[in-house]
Structure formats: structure tokens, C-alpha cells
Design a protein around this motif. Structure first.
Motif, PDB file in Angstrom:
ATOM      1  N   UNK A  21      -3.608 -29.390   2.372  1.00 29.70           N
ATOM      2  CA  UNK A  21      -4.902 -28.753   2.080  1.00 29.70           C
ATOM      3  C   UNK A  21      -5.934 -29.123   3.147  1.00 29.70           C
ATOM      4  N   UNK A  22      -5.909 -30.388   3.571  1.00 32.86           N
ATOM      5  CA  UNK A  22      -6.887 -30.843   4.563  1.00 32.86           C
ATOM      6  C   UNK A  22      -6.597 -30.209   5.923  1.00 32.86           C
ATOM      7  N   UNK A  23      -5.319 -30.153   6.284  1.00 36.46           N
ATOM      8  CA  UNK A  23      -4.943 -29.572   7.574  1.00 36.46           C
ATOM      9  C   UNK A  23      -5.368 -28.119   7.681  1.00 36.46           C
ATOM     10  N   UNK A  24      -5.055 -27.337   6.619  1.00 33.27           N
ATOM     11  CA  UNK A  24      -5.390 -25.910   6.664  1.00 33.27           C
ATOM     12  C   UNK A  24      -6.898 -25.696   6.615  1.00 33.27           C
ATOM     13  N   UNK A  25      -7.579 -26.516   5.803  1.00 30.94           N
ATOM     14  CA  UNK A  25      -9.027 -26.353   5.665  1.00 30.94           C
ATOM     15  C   UNK A  25      -9.732 -26.678   6.983  1.00 30.94           C
TER      16      UNK A  25
ATOM     17  N   UNK B  67      -9.490 -36.265  -6.409  1.00 31.92           N
ATOM     18  CA  UNK B  67      -9.540 -37.622  -5.839  1.00 31.92           C
ATOM     19  C   UNK B  67      -8.380 -38.507  -6.297  1.00 31.92           C
ATOM     20  N   UNK B  68      -7.997 -38.391  -7.580  1.00 31.10           N
ATOM     21  CA  UNK B  68      -6.914 -39.242  -8.082  1.00 31.10           C
ATOM     22  C   UNK B  68      -5.574 -38.841  -7.439  1.00 31.10           C
ATOM     23  N   UNK B  69      -5.380 -37.526  -7.222  1.00 31.08           N
ATOM     24  CA  UNK B  69      -4.152 -37.082  -6.542  1.00 31.08           C
ATOM     25  C   UNK B  69      -4.094 -37.679  -5.134  1.00 31.08           C
ATOM     26  N   UNK B  70      -5.258 -37.759  -4.479  1.00 29.35           N
ATOM     27  CA  UNK B  70      -5.322 -38.364  -3.140  1.00 29.35           C
ATOM     28  C   UNK B  70      -5.016 -39.863  -3.221  1.00 29.35           C
ATOM     29  N   UNK B  75      -0.686 -35.600  -2.561  1.00 34.63           N
ATOM     30  CA  UNK B  75      -0.905 -34.322  -1.890  1.00 34.63           C
ATOM     31  C   UNK B  75       0.284 -33.973  -1.005  1.00 34.63           C
ATOM     32  N   UNK B  76       0.628 -32.674  -1.006  1.00 38.74           N
ATOM     33  CA  UNK B  76       1.779 -32.239  -0.213  1.00 38.74           C
ATOM     34  C   UNK B  76       1.460 -32.425   1.268  1.00 38.74           C
ATOM     35  N   UNK B  77       2.371 -33.084   1.955  1.00 40.21           N
ATOM     36  CA  UNK B  77       2.228 -33.257   3.406  1.00 40.21           C
ATOM     37  C   UNK B  77       3.614 -33.216   4.020  1.00 40.21           C
ATOM     38  N   UNK B  78       3.695 -32.785   5.266  1.00 43.10           N
ATOM     39  CA  UNK B  78       4.992 -32.777   5.957  1.00 43.10           C
ATOM     40  C   UNK B  78       5.160 -34.156   6.593  1.00 43.10           C
ATOM     41  N   UNK B  79       6.066 -34.959   6.001  1.00 45.46           N
ATOM     42  CA  UNK B  79       6.186 -36.336   6.487  1.00 45.46           C
ATOM     43  C   UNK B  79       7.495 -36.582   7.238  1.00 45.46           C
TER      44      UNK B  79
END
Lengths: 433, 177
Positions: A21-25, B67-70, B75-79
Motif C-alpha cells: 500500500x505504501x509503495x503504490x501510494x 496501525x495495528x496491522x503495521x 501488510x502485504x509486501x514482496x519479501x
């Protein structure tokens, strides 16, 4: 060309590990600032994308699945399938596909389907002497049905971002899902017969269950099996909209877990809500970012360029779809499914409309392609789940998934060639776009 | 180090509380939609206001759970690349990721505050008679909390520590471990 550059830069940025979400935003905001000198009314834009009634369906379906899992209502699902089908050649494989199909209609998540059914099915199949490669493959393949057979989280997201009826998408997923389940089950039988004929040794085939044993097994899973028809028939007969079906399904699941099974504590109940809220936050913020990304692409004229390209090349409906399926497959190798939906949908929609491609049809093809992505390394979530359950070498698990990936590719071709496989049911219900 | 951990725990409390409110908004949605179905079929009185209220609740739930998900690293990220990194590079990747969240949160906070100021200035009121700015408040509140969570995590990482993260009792995750 612009889109290819944008996509390459975005994927490159995302590979640095920033949340999607942060990357796209940030990427979209930076480009928009560069092009327009700012983003007017960004706050209203964010709030407007979140303030959507349809979005309620997704967390409510998550609640439904969570009540069923935490309330232990689905625990006997595999046991029932095992009892009924164990005597057939490849019987436990068929039982796994059957259990995955039912669980898929409860959970809406492929990873949850593979994790829940796999944890029970894999040890059983290995115990009865099934070939480990076949065992891993059937769980990986069967698990992917989670996002095709309704309810389906990716379909809800696609429906919201493409303004397509979620009810129609759900109904359109039923027959392709059952078709793939049947192909997988047939493969289990065929591969076992072939293995026996080649002298590879057969697995142990337990005796057929007696009528009393079969009845006892059905009774154990009866309540779990009431949920899919309750939700699907409710939508089919127009009793519920998709969002209402989610609420009714969650309420029904809660009733079963609390009143009949009595295994859902208040802590489990509340934790279901917390988890669904966090997952929704994660997914819906990607929707917001993807909407900004789509807005940025529109400002740059990318969708128009793609439409012109498709028309100039004279691709036509089928040519474009097949190329798109290959592109989606390639994206599936580098991105996970939610990102693929949200990045590509704003770009391809104008082309779909220009070429007269039904959005519901495309939504089903996209979903089957996303199933493939779940089995395509390196971002292959279902294979990672199997690795976590079995601790088997990932290379072996990857190889086991290949036949199922081929079957899914065949499934895509069948739905491309005969759109009615997907569209017949929603059209019976007069559910359009 | 003590102060860094104390700040992290304080922010964790606040984001956890916001996540509880988010869960409550979800259960409220479930109750409202169920009530709406019951009223339509059993009493013959459709409740169209429920659609509107559920939209607000979704927006509030998402912003408050963000905020809690963070904090939980959900959060979905390509790792694929970053999980192969070691030592300083891995820490750098962690700092970079959380810094992007901090900037995103700051952008959303700023945009949210602008939106509230505009709604109050114009005096926007929705169909139910509630001023718009009250409903929109979830955007700056959630974004502000996200900034705090990300700032605390950044502080922790820059101090050479690892974020404490959640104590997870999720049965599905447990079964995979």
C-alpha cells in the motif's frame, strides 16, 4: 511502453520490501505531483474509496470462515470425505479435493484452504502409502479452489474496483470451480491407476465404509455442509445480495459454532473480529493505493494507449485475452494475487470494454490465473503452506504442483473457449455486470 | 534503550485500543446488516440508512485497524529479496520499509486534516443530518496513529533493536509452526 516502464519501476520498488500500500501510494503520489503539481482532495479520495457499502462483504465473509474454523465446525470435513471415498483408487486424493471444495465454499481463501485441509489430509495420505509428490500436488491444487468457488476474496476486490456485480462473479465461479475439482479428482484416480499399471506399487486401499459408518461421518459434518448451500442458494434465488449473504452466512456460522458445537469462546469470537478488521485494513488500503495508481495511469493516458494498441494490432477478443492471460501468469511469478488484481484492473478495463469482453467472464479467468500464481514460485503461497506442514524440500513440492498448474491452464483455455461455463449460471439469475 | 521500548509499548497500547474499536465496528456492521435483512423480510420495512452507516463503519474500521496491522508486520509486501539479506543490509531494508509507511501515513494525515478543515468550513452535512467532518475524522485519526506506530518502529530499528511485535495466538499460524 509507458505502462511497461511504470510497471517495471513499481515492481522494482516493491521488491525493496516496502508494504504494497505504501509503495503504490508513494509512487503514484510522486508521479502525480510531478505531472500535476499536487493531488487535489486526496483526503476525500481516500475516504470515498473506503466509504463503500459493498466492501462490508469481505470482512463479513472472513468472520463467517473464522467462526467455522475457531468453532471447530469444519474439523470433521476431511474425515467425512475420507470415510466416504477412501475405498476408491486415489480415494484419499479425491477426498482431499472434495474437502477443499467444501472448505473453499466456506473460507474464500486458498491459503486457508490448503493450510486447514492439508494439515489433516497430508499425514493421512502419507500413512496410507500415497506418493508424496501426488500428495503435495493435490493439496496445493485443491487449495487454490478457495478463491474460485464462492465466496472469494479476490472476486470481491475485483468486483469493487471494476464495478462488476459481486453476486454475478460469485455465481460465475461455481461451475469453473466444480469443473477444476472434477479434473483434479479424475487426475487422482488416473495417476493412481497408471502408477499401479506401471508396477510402481499401489497405496493401501481401506475397505468401503459400511452404511452406518458413512451415515455417522455425514452427520459429523452435516452442519459444516449446510453453510455453502445456505449462502449460495440465498444469492441464487435473490434472497440476499452478496453483502447480505456474507452477513447471513456469518450469523449462521456463529449460530452453528455457539449453539450446536458450543466450541466458540468469547475470546475466539472477539479475536475473529480483530483479525478480520486487520486483514480488511490491509486489503482495503491497497484498494485505496491502487485507485490512486489507476488515477495516475489515467492522467498519463495509459489505458487509452493500450486500447489503441489492441485495436491497431487487430488482436480481437480472444487474441487479447490469451495475451493477457500470459501477462497475468508472468506477473503471478513476481507478485502476489491481490496486487495483480489491483494493479492490472484499472488498466485493462477500458480495453475489455472496447473489445466487448464480459467483465464477469474476465473476472473468472483472472481468478483461475491467480490460482496459478498461488502455485508459481517464487511467490507461491500454497506451496509455502505445504512446506510449512511437511518440511519437505521446496523443489520437490514445486515439481508436485506442475501437473495441477497444467490442469489449471487447460481450465483457463476451456473457459476462454466456452464462456458459458462461467456465464450460464449468472445469466440464469439475470445478474449482469 | 529503555525509553525507546517504553515509547514502543505506549504506541502499541494505543494502536491495540484502536484495533479493538475497529473489531467492534465490524461486529456492528454484522448486526446492522442482519437487522436490515430481518426488517425487510419479516417486517416489510427496508432500512436504507443501514447501507450508508455501514460504509462509514468500514472506513472507520479500516483506518483504525491500519496501525495495528503495521505494528504486527501484516501488510502485504514482496519479501523475496529482503528475506535473503543479512546483517546491515537486512536492517537497512527494514528501516527503508518502515520509513515509506511513515511518509505514507504523514501524507494521509495531512490530506485527512485538509478534508476535515474543508468540511467544517463549508458546513457539509450528510443525509442523516450528521456533519461530514465527524464521519471523516477516522482518516486523520487512523493516519495519525499509523505515523506514531511507524515512528516508534523506526526509532526501535535505528537504535539497533528489533520491534517487539505481537504475541500471536492465531490457531492457523500456530498449526503452521
Amino acid at each position: 511502453m509507458t505502462f511497461v516502464v511504470i510497471l517495471a519501476v513499481l515492481i522494482g520498488l516493491l521488491y525493496l520490501g516496502m508494504p504494497m500500500f505504501a509503495g503504490m501510494l508513494l509512487f503514484s503520489a510522486a508521479v502525480l505531483w510531478g505531472v500535476e503539481g499536487g493531488i487535489p482532495a486526496l483526503g476525500e479520495f481516500i475516504f470515498g474509496k473506503l466509504n463503500v457499502y459493498l466492501l462490508v462483504a469481505l470482512p463479513l465473509f472472513m468472520l463467517m470462515a473464522s467462526f467455522m474454523v475457531r468453532g471447530k465446525v469444519v474439523d470433521d470435513l476431511y474425515g467425512t470425505a475420507h470415510t466416504l471415498l477412501r475405498h476408491l483408487p486415489g480415494g484419499l486424493g479425491i477426498a482431499t479435493v472434495f474437502a477443499c471444495t467444501i472448505f473453499a465454499a466456506i473460507s474464500g481463501s486458498s491459503v486457508a484452504t490448503a493450510a486447514t485441509i492439508g494439515a489433516v489430509a497430508i499425514p493421512q495420505m502419507l500413512k496410507y502409502g500415497y506418493d508424496p509428490k501426488g500428495v503435495y500436488g493435490v493439496v496445493a491444487g485443491g487449495g487454490t479452489l478457495g478463491i474460485l468457488i464462492p465466496p472469494s476474496a479476490p472476486m470481491v476486490l475485483f468486483g469493487v474496483v471494476s464495478d462488476t456485480s459481486i453476486g454475478a462473479l460469485f455465481m460465475a465461479g461455481v461451475f469453473p470451480g466444480l469443473m477444476l475439482a472434477t479434473i483434479f479428482a479424475a487426475y487422482c484416480v488416473g495417476s493412481e491407476l497408471w502408477r499401479t499399471r506401471q508396477g510402481g506399487g499401489s497405496h493401501v486401499r481401506p475397505p468401503r465404509a459400511s452404511a452406518a459408518e458413512a451415515w455417522a461421518a455425514i452427520r459429523k459434518s452435516f452442519w459444516a455442509m449446510t453453510l455453502p448451500p445456505f449462502v449460495l442458494l440465498g444469492m441464487y434465488f435473490g434472497v440476499f445480495t452478496a453483502t447480505e449473504a456474507a452477513a447471513a452466512g456469518a450469523a449462521w456460522a456463529l449460530l452453528i459454532a455457539v449453539v450446536i458445537y458450543r466450541k466458540l469462546s468469547f475470546k475466539d469470537f472477539w479475536e475473529s473480529g480483530r483479525e478480520a478488521a486487520r486483514t480488511s485494513a490491509m486489503l482495503f488500503m491497497i484498494i485505496v493505493s491502487a485507485a490512486l495508481f489507476g488515477h495516475m495511469l489515467t492522467k498519463l493516458g495509459v489505458p487509452d494507449q493500450l486500447v489503441r494498441l489492441a485495436v491497431d494490432f487487430g488482436l480481437g477478443k480472444y487474441g487479447f485475452l490469451l495475451i493477457l492471460m500470459v501477462v497475468l501468469f508472468v506477473l503471478g511469478l513476481v507478485l502476489e494475487s491481490i496486487s495483480i488484481i489491483l494493479i492490472t484492473t484499472p488498466v485493462v478495463l477500458p480495453v475489455l470494454d472496447a473489445l466487448g469482453i464480459d467483465r464477469v467472464w474476465y473476472g473468472v479467468l483472472l481468478t483461475i490465473n491467480l490460482e496459478l500464481a498461488l502455485m508459481s514460485p517464487p511467490v507461491a503461497m500454497n506451496l509455502v503452506v505445504i512446506k510449512a506442514i511437511t518440511k519437505a524440500p521446496l523443489a520437490e513440492i514445486n515439481r508436485s504442483a506442475v501437473p495441477y498448474m497444467i490442469m489449471m491452464a487447460v481450465g483457463i483455455l476451456l473457459v476462454v473457449a466456452w464462456p458459458q461455463i462461467a456465464l450460464w449460471l449468472p445469466r440464469q439469475m439475470e445478474l449482469g455486470r | 534503550m529503555f525509553l525507546v521500548r517504553a515509547a514502543e509499548r505506549l504506541v502499541a497500547r494505543a494502536s491495540g485500543l484502536a484495533a479493538e474499536v475497529a473489531a467492534a465496528t465490524l461486529f456492528l456492521c454484522l448486526a446492522l446488516v442482519s437487522y436490515s435483512i430481518a426488517m425487510r423480510y419479516f417486517v416489510g420495512q427496508p432500512q436504507s440508512w443501514i447501507d450508508e452507516v455501514c460504509g462509514w463503519l468500514v472506513a472507520a474500521g479500516v483506518m483504525l485497524a491500519l496501525p495495528e496491522a503495521q505494528r504486527r508486520g501484516e501488510h502485504i509486501a514482496v519479501d523475496v529479496v529482503t528475506e535473503r539479506l543479512k546483517g546491515g543490509w537486512r536492517r537497512l531494508a527494514g528501516v527503508f520499509a518502515v520509513a515509506t509507511v511513515l511518509v505514507s501515513g504523514a501524507i494521509m494525515l495531512n490530506a485527512g486534516l485538509d478534508m476535515i478543515a474543508f468540511s467544517r468550513m463549508v458546513g457539509l452535512v450528510n443525509n442523516t443530518g450528521i456533519p461530514d467532518w465527524i464521519i471523516q475524522l477516522s482518516v486523520p485519526v487512523g493516519a495519525g496513529l499509523l505515523v506514531l506506530v511507524a515512528a516508534a518502529e523506526l526509532l526501535v530499528r535505528l537504535s539497533g533493536l528489533e520491534p517487539e511485535g505481537p504475541t500471536d495466538d492465531d490457531p492457523v499460524k500456530r498449526s503452521l509452526e
